[in-house]
Design an enzyme around this catalytic site. Structure first.
Site, PDB file in Angstrom:
ATOM      1  N   GLU A 138       0.822  -1.219   0.000  1.00 43.39           N
ATOM      2  CA  GLU A 138       0.000   0.000   0.000  1.00 43.39           C
ATOM      3  C   GLU A 138       0.856   1.270   0.000  1.00 43.39           C
ATOM      4  OE1 GLU A 138      -4.427  -1.051   1.749  1.00 43.39           O
ATOM      5  OE2 GLU A 138      -2.965  -0.231   3.148  1.00 43.39           O
ATOM      6  N   GLY A 247      -5.341 -11.206   7.978  1.00 45.09           N
ATOM      7  CA  GLY A 247      -4.020 -11.334   7.361  1.00 45.09           C
ATOM      8  C   GLY A 247      -2.998 -10.418   8.024  1.00 45.09           C
ATOM      9  N   ASP A 248      -3.419  -9.215   8.409  1.00 45.40           N
ATOM     10  CA  ASP A 248      -2.500  -8.284   9.076  1.00 45.40           C
ATOM     11  C   ASP A 248      -2.085  -8.825  10.443  1.00 45.40           C
ATOM     12  OD1 ASP A 248      -2.712  -6.505   6.938  1.00 45.40           O
ATOM     13  OD2 ASP A 248      -4.391  -5.432   7.847  1.00 45.40           O
ATOM     14  N   ALA A 278      -8.393 -12.484  15.366  1.00 39.87           N
ATOM     15  CA  ALA A 278      -8.818 -11.242  14.715  1.00 39.87           C
ATOM     16  C   ALA A 278     -10.151 -11.373  13.982  1.00 39.87           C
ATOM     17  CB  ALA A 278      -7.735 -10.771  13.744  1.00 39.87           C
ATOM     18  N   SER A 287      -9.930  -5.639  16.792  1.00 41.17           N
ATOM     19  CA  SER A 287     -10.068  -7.087  16.983  1.00 41.17           C
ATOM     20  C   SER A 287      -8.740  -7.774  17.270  1.00 41.17           C
ATOM     21  CB  SER A 287     -10.698  -7.712  15.730  1.00 41.17           C
ATOM     22  OG  SER A 287      -9.786  -7.719  14.641  1.00 41.17           O
TER      23      SER A 287
HETATM   24  P1  ADP Z   1      -6.461 -12.544   4.449  1.00 43.28           P
HETATM   25  O1  ADP Z   1      -7.087 -11.933   5.663  1.00 43.28           O
HETATM   26  O2  ADP Z   1      -5.220 -11.850   4.008  1.00 43.28           O
HETATM   27  O3  ADP Z   1      -7.434 -12.803   3.323  1.00 43.28           O
HETATM   28  P2  ADP Z   1      -6.680 -15.313   5.359  1.00 43.28           P
HETATM   29  O4  ADP Z   1      -8.151 -15.233   5.118  1.00 43.28           O
HETATM   30  O5  ADP Z   1      -5.937 -16.472   4.812  1.00 43.28           O
HETATM   31  O6  ADP Z   1      -5.919 -13.997   4.880  1.00 43.28           O
HETATM   32  O7  ADP Z   1      -6.490 -15.247   6.949  1.00 43.28           O
HETATM   33  C1  ADP Z   1      -5.222 -15.129   7.564  1.00 43.28           C
HETATM   34  C2  ADP Z   1      -5.144 -16.031   8.769  1.00 43.28           C
HETATM   35  O8  ADP Z   1      -6.175 -15.683   9.707  1.00 43.28           O
HETATM   36  C3  ADP Z   1      -5.346 -17.497   8.465  1.00 43.28           C
HETATM   37  O9  ADP Z   1      -4.132 -18.131   8.150  1.00 43.28           O
HETATM   38  C4  ADP Z   1      -5.930 -18.024   9.771  1.00 43.28           C
HETATM   39  O10 ADP Z   1      -4.904 -18.264  10.706  1.00 43.28           O
HETATM   40  C5  ADP Z   1      -6.746 -16.856  10.276  1.00 43.28           C
HETATM   41  N1  ADP Z   1      -8.154 -16.970   9.859  1.00 43.28           N
HETATM   42  C6  ADP Z   1      -8.782 -16.302   8.850  1.00 43.28           C
HETATM   43  N2  ADP Z   1     -10.081 -16.659   8.751  1.00 43.28           N
HETATM   44  C7  ADP Z   1     -10.299 -17.565   9.738  1.00 43.28           C
HETATM   45  C8  ADP Z   1     -11.446 -18.302  10.196  1.00 43.28           C
HETATM   46  N3  ADP Z   1     -12.643 -18.197   9.605  1.00 43.28           N
HETATM   47  N4  ADP Z   1     -11.276 -19.127  11.257  1.00 43.28           N
HETATM   48  C9  ADP Z   1     -10.082 -19.255  11.869  1.00 43.28           C
HETATM   49  N5  ADP Z   1      -8.973 -18.594  11.485  1.00 43.28           N
HETATM   50  C10 ADP Z   1      -9.069 -17.757  10.449  1.00 43.28           C
END
Ligand code: ADP
Length: 297
Positions: A138, A247-248, A278, A287
């Site tokens: 960004e 992701g952050d 989060a 969060s």
């Molecule tokens: P982004 O937020 O960049 O799209 P992800 O969706 O892969 O990336 O989420 C990043 C990390 O957050 C995952 O590797 C996981 O550890 C956690 N996470 C995201 N969504 C969930 C969920 N629904 N349940 C549990 N953990 C989650």
């Protein structure tokens, strides 16, 4: 522990029944203003987990800039290298949320677009003192490339989150240890003919030159590829409310644990717990967990 070179945005959020067409006006809900930007989010997430975290970036000389500085300071982020961009507005994300919770987002980079190699050079001592430097996309690429070079010169570890997805030179990928991508970003980098399965993606990404790769898989955790090792890391099961900032939080926690000496799979195990935490609450920075709030492994 961690220096983040990245963006700072005010997220301006309005709920709408439907989005206006060209020339049309609709009324929305009360405006909510939240601190955001991937760089600021990562610095706050790292600080909340107990890291010494510094943010290299820029805000504008305006009300949003003051608000965001205050939020970062309250989270304990070191702002010695957060500059003010004269004459530029602070970055904002204009977010409308539809009735199904779906987001439409316009980002106006503002001061973030003024972040450059000089900002990274001014933070050289902080980078040399940090174990890990984290970047996202960004802020302009020359700033990210300068951060990678500064890491190489100082012996710090360079972590890049390819978010939002954009093409990057092979020379930059070669510095990444790891490159952190979600499945969407991995597919962007690999193109239409890339493999669809996570393991194939991780290996194909390794062949692009990064020293290591982490592919995050939402509720399915993450896949780590480092050296000859490939490790699948689970995510704790949580009730997902809003995945903004997952992701952050993941990347920030990963950087913290790498800085503290974990190997990449162990750091990713911890990071998956932070990412899962989060998603349990709405928004991004609000969060992010403290160590006490991490769901079990
Ligand atoms: P982004 O937020 O960049 O799209 P992800 O969706 O892969 O990336 O989420 C990043 C990390 O957050 C995952 O590797 C996981 O550890 C956690 N996470 C995201 N969504 C969930 C969920 N629904 N349940 C549990 N953990 C989650």
């Amino acid at each position: 522990d961690v220096v983040v070179v990245g963006s700072v945005n005010a997220d301006l959020v309005v709920g709408v029944e439907r989005r206006p067409g060209p020339g049309e006006t609709v009324l929305g809900s009360d405006l909510a203003t939240h601190p955001g930007g991937k760089g600021a989010n990562q610095a706050v997430a790292a600080a909340r987990l107990g890291a010494r975290a510094a943010l290299v970036g820029r805000v504008g000389d305006d009300g949003h800039g003051g608000l965001l500085r205050a939020a970062l300071a309250a989270a304990g982020v070191d702002l010695a290298h957060l500059a003010t961009a004269p004459g530029a507005p602070t970055g904002v994300a204009l977010i409308t949320v539809g009735p199904d919770g779906d987001n439409s987002i316009i980002v106006s980079p503002g001061a973030n677009a003024r972040v450059g190699p000089a900002d990274v050079a001014a933070a050289r001592a902080a980078i040399a003192a940090a174990a890990v430097v984290s970047c996202q996309l960004e802020v302009p690429l020359p700033a990210v490339e300068a951060a990678a070079r500064a890491c190489a010169a100082a012996g710090a570890r360079f972590v890049l989150n390819l978010s939002p997805p954009a093409p990057v030179p092979a020379g930059l990928l070669a510095h990444c240890d790891p490159l952190v991508v979600n499945e969407h970003e991995a597919a962007f980098l690999l193109g239409r003919d890339g493999p669809g399965d996570p393991a194939g993606m991780a290996e194909a990404l390794r062949r692009r030159g990064p020293r290591s790769v982490v592919v995050t898989l939402g509720a399915d955790g993450a896949l780590v590829s480092a050296g000859t090792e490939r490790v699948r890391v689970p995510s704790p099961e949580v009730a997902a409310v809003d995945t903004t900032g997952a992701g952050d939080a993941f990347t920030a926690a990963l950087c913290l644990r790498l800085a503290r000496g974990d190997d990449l799979p162990d750091a990713a195990r911890y990071a998956a717990r932070a990412g899962a935490a989060a998603v349990r609450a709405p928004g991004a920075q609000g969060s992010f967990p403290t160590p006490d709030e991490l769901p079990g492994p």
